[in-house]
Write a protein that holds these residues in place. Structure first.
Motif, PDB file in Angstrom:
ATOM      1  N   ARG A 107     -42.344  51.342  26.769  1.00 29.37           N
ATOM      2  CA  ARG A 107     -41.560  50.598  25.785  1.00 29.37           C
ATOM      3  C   ARG A 107     -41.056  49.271  26.341  1.00 29.37           C
ATOM      4  NH1 ARG A 107     -38.493  54.486  22.967  1.00 29.37           N
ATOM      5  NH2 ARG A 107     -39.775  54.174  21.116  1.00 29.37           N
ATOM      6  N   TYR A 151     -44.766  46.966  26.753  1.00 28.26           N
ATOM      7  CA  TYR A 151     -45.901  46.801  25.842  1.00 28.26           C
ATOM      8  C   TYR A 151     -45.898  45.486  25.050  1.00 28.26           C
ATOM      9  CZ  TYR A 151     -43.500  47.972  21.426  1.00 28.26           C
ATOM     10  OH  TYR A 151     -42.696  47.958  20.316  1.00 28.26           O
ATOM     11  N   PRO A 152     -44.731  44.891  24.730  1.00 20.77           N
ATOM     12  CA  PRO A 152     -44.799  43.619  23.994  1.00 20.77           C
ATOM     13  C   PRO A 152     -45.487  42.500  24.759  1.00 20.77           C
ATOM     14  CG  PRO A 152     -42.616  44.606  23.777  1.00 20.77           C
ATOM     15  CD  PRO A 152     -43.337  45.376  24.849  1.00 20.77           C
ATOM     16  N   GLU A 153     -45.604  42.625  26.084  1.00 19.46           N
ATOM     17  CA  GLU A 153     -46.229  41.583  26.891  1.00 19.46           C
ATOM     18  C   GLU A 153     -47.752  41.557  26.740  1.00 19.46           C
ATOM     19  OE1 GLU A 153     -45.056  42.332  30.893  1.00 19.46           O
ATOM     20  OE2 GLU A 153     -42.926  42.534  30.385  1.00 19.46           O
ATOM     21  N   HIS A 168     -45.819  46.839  15.681  1.00 19.32           N
ATOM     22  CA  HIS A 168     -45.831  45.651  16.538  1.00 19.32           C
ATOM     23  C   HIS A 168     -47.203  44.977  16.517  1.00 19.32           C
ATOM     24  CE1 HIS A 168     -44.913  43.089  20.002  1.00 19.32           C
ATOM     25  NE2 HIS A 168     -46.108  43.409  20.457  1.00 19.32           N
ATOM     26  N   HIS A 222     -47.805  41.203  14.923  1.00 21.20           N
ATOM     27  CA  HIS A 222     -48.138  40.133  15.859  1.00 21.20           C
ATOM     28  C   HIS A 222     -49.643  39.906  15.974  1.00 21.20           C
ATOM     29  CE1 HIS A 222     -44.006  41.222  16.981  1.00 21.20           C
ATOM     30  NE2 HIS A 222     -43.896  39.982  17.394  1.00 21.20           N
ATOM     31  N   LYS A 271     -52.193  41.788  16.797  1.00 20.17           N
ATOM     32  CA  LYS A 271     -52.802  42.279  18.027  1.00 20.17           C
ATOM     33  C   LYS A 271     -53.759  43.420  17.702  1.00 20.17           C
ATOM     34  CE  LYS A 271     -48.792  41.101  20.907  1.00 20.17           C
ATOM     35  NZ  LYS A 271     -47.808  41.596  21.906  1.00 20.17           N
TER      36      LYS A 271
END
Length: 214
Positions: free
Chosen positions: A129, A132-134, A161, A165, A167
């Motif tokens: 958590r 993971y946004p990276e 997410h 975004h 992805k």
């Protein structure tokens, strides 16, 4: 003749010369002047990226340095152009290998730059958590009905997410996709986002590739 020259000839694009640098090709043409193209990443560069994304060493080695497996899962994965992929099928038919191979291809041509491998069995949610946004894409390996509600919440979080975004998302599961979506994902907005952004592929292969290697 290098790969770029062959591609230019195949596409019938005239050029005067190609100047090669460490990371780019500069293509000179009479019509367009100079054009810049990325050099494909090397296997060593792709290996480092996959390692940073926590991909299992056995898959990295097999995908980059082993003999290419001729499987239904891989054939189907390579046909997908712009979407993510959900592969459903029996355990051992090569789903994780196929999606790791697909990710490696996308890395080679800079369509992806930082994929993250998330094993959905005995994993530390908190450690994922925080990072993971990276990353710019995700392989959720073995989405299954035995996940706890807390674990499923984390899966939904990544799906939202990735959607918000733009992805790419790659998912493997041994569970029938209708059962999985209907009983375990449940939420209509999550299902809608998966169906919009991913191609669902049913792998009908029955042979367990892992058993055949023994």
């Amino acid at each position: 003749m290098n790969e770029l020259e062959r591609k230019l000839q195949t596409l019938k694009i005239p050029y005067k010369r190609i100047i090669e640098t460490e990371t780019y090709y500069w293509i000179e043409s009479e019509k367009h002047g100079f054009m810049k193209a990325f050099k494909p990443r090397t296997k060593e560069e792709i290996e480092e990226i996959l390692k940073k994304g926590a991909f299992p060493p056995k898959y990295i080695k097999s995908v980059l340095y082993g003999e290419r497996l001729k499987t239904e899962a891989l054939n189907k994965a390579l046909k997908v152009k712009k979407k993510g992929i959900i592969q459903e099928g029996k355990a051992g038919v090569g789903k994780t290998y196929a999606l790791t191979f697909k990710i490696a291809v996308l890395l080679r041509y800079y369509h992806l730059n930082a994929p993250l491998y998330v094993p959905l069995q005995a994993f530390d949610i908190q450690s994922y958590r925080t990072v993971y946004p990276e990353y710019d894409s995700y392989l959720l390996d073995d989405l299954n009905p035995n996940l706890t509600e807390w674990e499923l919440d984390f899966v939904r979080e990544i799906i939202y997410h990735a959607y918000n975004h733009d992805k790419r998302l790659f998912i493997t599961t041994n569970t029938d996709i209708r059962t999985l979506l209907g009983k375990f994902i449940k939420e209509e907005p999550v299902i809608s986002r998966l169906l919009e952004t991913c191609e669902i592929q049913r792998i009908n292969e029955r042979k367990d590739l892992r058993a055949l290697k023994v």
